[in-house]
Design an enzyme around this catalytic site. Sequence first.
Site, PDB file in Angstrom:
ATOM      1  N   THR A  91     -10.671  -3.024  19.123  1.00 57.16           N
ATOM      2  CA  THR A  91     -10.100  -3.669  20.304  1.00 57.16           C
ATOM      3  C   THR A  91      -8.585  -3.480  20.366  1.00 57.16           C
ATOM      4  OG1 THR A  91      -9.623  -5.850  21.254  1.00 57.16           O
ATOM      5  CG2 THR A  91     -10.125  -5.810  18.915  1.00 57.16           C
ATOM      6  N   ASP A  92      -8.039  -3.561  21.567  1.00 58.60           N
ATOM      7  CA  ASP A  92      -6.577  -3.481  21.708  1.00 58.60           C
ATOM      8  C   ASP A  92      -5.883  -4.707  21.097  1.00 58.60           C
ATOM      9  OD1 ASP A  92      -7.285  -5.381  23.621  1.00 58.60           O
ATOM     10  OD2 ASP A  92      -6.258  -4.400  25.293  1.00 58.60           O
ATOM     11  N   GLU A  93      -6.669  -5.766  20.828  1.00 59.61           N
ATOM     12  CA  GLU A  93      -6.055  -6.988  20.288  1.00 59.61           C
ATOM     13  C   GLU A  93      -5.505  -6.792  18.882  1.00 59.61           C
ATOM     14  OE1 GLU A  93      -8.013 -10.669  20.984  1.00 59.61           O
ATOM     15  OE2 GLU A  93      -8.744 -10.056  22.949  1.00 59.61           O
ATOM     16  N   TYR A 112      -9.850 -13.747  15.171  1.00 55.63           N
ATOM     17  CA  TYR A 112     -10.703 -12.663  15.699  1.00 55.63           C
ATOM     18  C   TYR A 112     -10.001 -11.313  15.563  1.00 55.63           C
ATOM     19  CZ  TYR A 112     -12.420  -9.305  19.129  1.00 55.63           C
ATOM     20  OH  TYR A 112     -12.844  -8.145  19.725  1.00 55.63           O
ATOM     21  N   LYS A 162     -10.780  -7.909  13.213  1.00 52.22           N
ATOM     22  CA  LYS A 162     -11.027  -6.568  13.759  1.00 52.22           C
ATOM     23  C   LYS A 162     -10.020  -5.566  13.171  1.00 52.22           C
ATOM     24  CE  LYS A 162     -13.664  -5.566  16.539  1.00 52.22           C
ATOM     25  NZ  LYS A 162     -15.093  -5.160  16.403  1.00 52.22           N
TER      26      LYS A 162
HETATM   27  P1  NAD Z   1     -20.827  -9.844  22.354  1.00 51.96           P
HETATM   28  O1  NAD Z   1     -20.366 -11.097  21.673  1.00 51.96           O
HETATM   29  O2  NAD Z   1     -21.269  -9.890  23.755  1.00 51.96           O
HETATM   30  O3  NAD Z   1     -22.012  -9.201  21.501  1.00 51.96           O
HETATM   31  C1  NAD Z   1     -22.006  -9.139  20.112  1.00 51.96           C
HETATM   32  C2  NAD Z   1     -23.416  -8.785  19.651  1.00 51.96           C
HETATM   33  O4  NAD Z   1     -23.386  -8.651  18.222  1.00 51.96           O
HETATM   34  C3  NAD Z   1     -24.467  -9.841  19.979  1.00 51.96           C
HETATM   35  O5  NAD Z   1     -25.639  -9.243  20.482  1.00 51.96           O
HETATM   36  C4  NAD Z   1     -24.759 -10.515  18.630  1.00 51.96           C
HETATM   37  O6  NAD Z   1     -26.073 -11.006  18.508  1.00 51.96           O
HETATM   38  C5  NAD Z   1     -24.493  -9.361  17.676  1.00 51.96           C
HETATM   39  N1  NAD Z   1     -24.129  -9.790  16.317  1.00 51.96           N
HETATM   40  C6  NAD Z   1     -23.203 -10.727  15.977  1.00 51.96           C
HETATM   41  N2  NAD Z   1     -23.173 -10.874  14.644  1.00 51.96           N
HETATM   42  C7  NAD Z   1     -24.081  -9.997  14.135  1.00 51.96           C
HETATM   43  C8  NAD Z   1     -24.496  -9.668  12.821  1.00 51.96           C
HETATM   44  N3  NAD Z   1     -23.972 -10.275  11.731  1.00 51.96           N
HETATM   45  N4  NAD Z   1     -25.461  -8.732  12.648  1.00 51.96           N
HETATM   46  C9  NAD Z   1     -26.016  -8.117  13.733  1.00 51.96           C
HETATM   47  N5  NAD Z   1     -25.667  -8.393  14.999  1.00 51.96           N
HETATM   48  C10 NAD Z   1     -24.704  -9.327  15.201  1.00 51.96           C
HETATM   49  O7  NAD Z   1     -19.621  -8.813  22.141  1.00 51.96           O
HETATM   50  P2  NAD Z   1     -19.085  -7.663  23.132  1.00 51.96           P
HETATM   51  O8  NAD Z   1     -18.131  -8.258  24.074  1.00 51.96           O
HETATM   52  O9  NAD Z   1     -20.219  -6.866  23.626  1.00 51.96           O
HETATM   53  O10 NAD Z   1     -18.247  -6.794  22.087  1.00 51.96           O
HETATM   54  C11 NAD Z   1     -18.875  -5.758  21.351  1.00 51.96           C
HETATM   55  C12 NAD Z   1     -17.834  -5.114  20.442  1.00 51.96           C
HETATM   56  O11 NAD Z   1     -16.773  -4.587  21.213  1.00 51.96           O
HETATM   57  C13 NAD Z   1     -17.200  -6.092  19.456  1.00 51.96           C
HETATM   58  O12 NAD Z   1     -17.035  -5.420  18.232  1.00 51.96           O
HETATM   59  C14 NAD Z   1     -15.843  -6.412  20.079  1.00 51.96           C
HETATM   60  O13 NAD Z   1     -14.906  -6.710  19.081  1.00 51.96           O
HETATM   61  C15 NAD Z   1     -15.525  -5.111  20.772  1.00 51.96           C
HETATM   62  N6  NAD Z   1     -14.668  -5.205  21.976  1.00 51.96           N
HETATM   63  C16 NAD Z   1     -14.991  -6.057  23.000  1.00 51.96           C
HETATM   64  C17 NAD Z   1     -14.211  -6.073  24.154  1.00 51.96           C
HETATM   65  C18 NAD Z   1     -14.542  -6.972  25.323  1.00 51.96           C
HETATM   66  O14 NAD Z   1     -13.773  -7.007  26.291  1.00 51.96           O
HETATM   67  N7  NAD Z   1     -15.645  -7.702  25.314  1.00 51.96           N
HETATM   68  C19 NAD Z   1     -13.104  -5.215  24.258  1.00 51.96           C
HETATM   69  C20 NAD Z   1     -12.807  -4.367  23.198  1.00 51.96           C
HETATM   70  C21 NAD Z   1     -13.605  -4.356  22.069  1.00 51.96           C
HETATM   71  O1  TDX Z   2     -11.651 -20.435  30.290  1.00 49.50           O
HETATM   72  C1  TDX Z   2     -10.806 -19.519  30.121  1.00 49.50           C
HETATM   73  N1  TDX Z   2      -9.606 -19.617  30.728  1.00 49.50           N
HETATM   74  C2  TDX Z   2      -8.613 -18.687  30.581  1.00 49.50           C
HETATM   75  O2  TDX Z   2      -7.526 -18.814  31.156  1.00 49.50           O
HETATM   76  C3  TDX Z   2     -11.067 -18.368  29.295  1.00 49.50           C
HETATM   77  C4  TDX Z   2     -12.387 -18.208  28.601  1.00 49.50           C
HETATM   78  C5  TDX Z   2     -10.069 -17.424  29.163  1.00 49.50           C
HETATM   79  N2  TDX Z   2      -8.869 -17.591  29.759  1.00 49.50           N
HETATM   80  C6  TDX Z   2      -7.816 -16.562  29.569  1.00 49.50           C
HETATM   81  C7  TDX Z   2      -7.517 -16.207  28.124  1.00 49.50           C
HETATM   82  C8  TDX Z   2      -7.131 -14.748  28.202  1.00 49.50           C
HETATM   83  O3  TDX Z   2      -5.758 -14.635  28.513  1.00 49.50           O
HETATM   84  O4  TDX Z   2      -8.312 -15.351  30.152  1.00 49.50           O
HETATM   85  C9  TDX Z   2      -7.941 -14.202  29.372  1.00 49.50           C
HETATM   86  C10 TDX Z   2      -9.198 -13.465  28.957  1.00 49.50           C
HETATM   87  O5  TDX Z   2      -9.886 -14.296  28.031  1.00 49.50           O
HETATM   88  P1  TDX Z   2     -11.260 -13.847  27.346  1.00 49.50           P
HETATM   89  O6  TDX Z   2     -12.230 -13.493  28.402  1.00 49.50           O
HETATM   90  O7  TDX Z   2     -11.616 -14.890  26.337  1.00 49.50           O
HETATM   91  O8  TDX Z   2     -10.846 -12.470  26.655  1.00 49.50           O
HETATM   92  P2  TDX Z   2      -9.707 -12.088  25.586  1.00 49.50           P
HETATM   93  O9  TDX Z   2      -9.294 -13.247  24.773  1.00 49.50           O
HETATM   94  O10 TDX Z   2      -8.650 -11.327  26.311  1.00 49.50           O
HETATM   95  O11 TDX Z   2     -10.555 -11.086  24.622  1.00 49.50           O
HETATM   96  C11 TDX Z   2     -11.484 -10.135  25.185  1.00 49.50           C
HETATM   97  O12 TDX Z   2     -10.930  -8.852  25.239  1.00 49.50           O
HETATM   98  C12 TDX Z   2     -10.715  -8.164  24.034  1.00 49.50           C
HETATM   99  C13 TDX Z   2     -12.788 -10.091  24.374  1.00 49.50           C
HETATM  100  O13 TDX Z   2     -13.358 -11.387  24.305  1.00 49.50           O
HETATM  101  C14 TDX Z   2     -12.552  -9.529  22.998  1.00 49.50           C
HETATM  102  O14 TDX Z   2     -13.780  -9.414  22.293  1.00 49.50           O
HETATM  103  C15 TDX Z   2     -11.927  -8.161  23.134  1.00 49.50           C
HETATM  104  O15 TDX Z   2     -11.595  -7.637  21.873  1.00 49.50           O
END
Ligand code: NAD
Ligand code: TDX
Length: 343
Positions: free
Chosen positions: A128-130, A156, A160
């Site tokens: 992730t970019d985080e 988190y 990562k």
């Molecule tokens: P999500 O939380 O929607 O899904 C995570 C999945 O992993 C779920 O299906 C969960 O059951 C499974 N999981 C959790 N723990 C596990 C374990 N111990 N063994 C097997 N399965 C397990 O997450 P997402 O938003 O789809 O993110 C997927 C990946 O992408 C993550 O690694 C996250 O860090 C990365 N990522 C997410 C975002 C975003 O915006 N959501 C952006 C950049 C990177």
């Molecule tokens: O209720 C809310 N109110 C609010 O203002 C929530 C849930 C979020 N926020 C803000 C926090 C952040 O600035 O919105 C922004 C986005 O929040 P999230 O959806 O929780 O995402 P973020 O924390 O940016 O992280 C996401 O992007 C990078 C994913 O959850 C991560 O898994 C990924 O790595």
Amino acid sequence: MDEKTIIVTGGAGFIGSNFVYYMLKKYPNYRIICLDALTYAGNLSTLKKAMENENFRFVKGDIRDRELVERLFEEEKPDIVVNFAAESHVDRSIENPQLFLETNIMGPEVLMDACKKYGIKRYHQVSTDEVYGDLPLDRPDLFFTEKTNLHASSPYSASKASADLVTLAYHRTYGLPVSISRCSNNYGPYHFPEKLIPLMIINALHDKPLPVYGDGLNVRDWLYVEDHCKAIDLIIHDENSVGEVYNVGGHNEMANIDIVKLILKELGKPETLITYVKDRKGHDRRYAIDPTKITTRLGWEPETKFENGIVKTIKWYLDHKDWWEEIISGDYQNYYQKMYGDK
Ligand code: NAD
Ligand code: TDX
């Protein structure tokens, strides 16, 4: 087209499931195995259509379970492993850091040990970019490149970043053929309703307050989930990408408050639903990706513009109420009360 077997971990979650569907469609000769523990974030109903495809197999299991992982590798002899499995919600990591360190660091370690043992051709770590921390709002000229120092803010993102270091260490020490992608915020179908965009859509549909953290001016760089899937597809099929890290992002920075207002406008709901609440601890101010490397080396470009992607996404939530109603009818209510009750 040659045949490959790919293990997709975390494929019952948001991005992993989109990747499963993308790959099944694009590569009809591939075998796709999803390994997922089905935590609160994983949903078997998300994979219902995939289950009808004979090239798809679902295995319920934890990536930290060495015995199970090795058995699966022995059985399936995968060519590639793409690791999406993780605890992914920043707010939850502030409440329970331990689970994040265990899943997000130890999980990849177990997977990479198995990759090493069974001579897998590629281990791809979805990052992730985080991991880069945040950028100031008053320096729009600054972007994260792959050379930016790791500087994580939350449990988190620290977990990562640690996984990224372990992945690169396995490459240097054992010669494991790894790659890493660091993507910005994704949005699209099957996004769990604890995250900003789906949470705001669903609250607005119920005429419930829309909880905006702090001043609402925090900036995220949003990418449609299919564009992320395309980037990973390019990386895992490129032999020269072994040992490489790629930033993936869409040059699509938006302040949270503007996204929330856009969602309200699309749904025809009033801005009076917006409620400013206590800020997230350690809240990152701005994320912005420089995707030059993946664009020049692999020809990747985001295809879905935010104005189209957000409309498509809102429509998806309107058309798939059964999917999210089932989720919010369960433990989600306890979560919501715990996280937002005192804000
Ligand atoms: P999500 O939380 O929607 O899904 C995570 C999945 O992993 C779920 O299906 C969960 O059951 C499974 N999981 C959790 N723990 C596990 C374990 N111990 N063994 C097997 N399965 C397990 O997450 P997402 O938003 O789809 O993110 C997927 C990946 O992408 C993550 O690694 C996250 O860090 C990365 N990522 C997410 C975002 C975003 O915006 N959501 C952006 C950049 C990177
Ligand atoms: O209720 C809310 N109110 C609010 O203002 C929530 C849930 C979020 N926020 C803000 C926090 C952040 O600035 O919105 C922004 C986005 O929040 P999230 O959806 O929780 O995402 P973020 O924390 O940016 O992280 C996401 O992007 C990078 C994913 O959850 C991560 O898994 C990924 O790595």
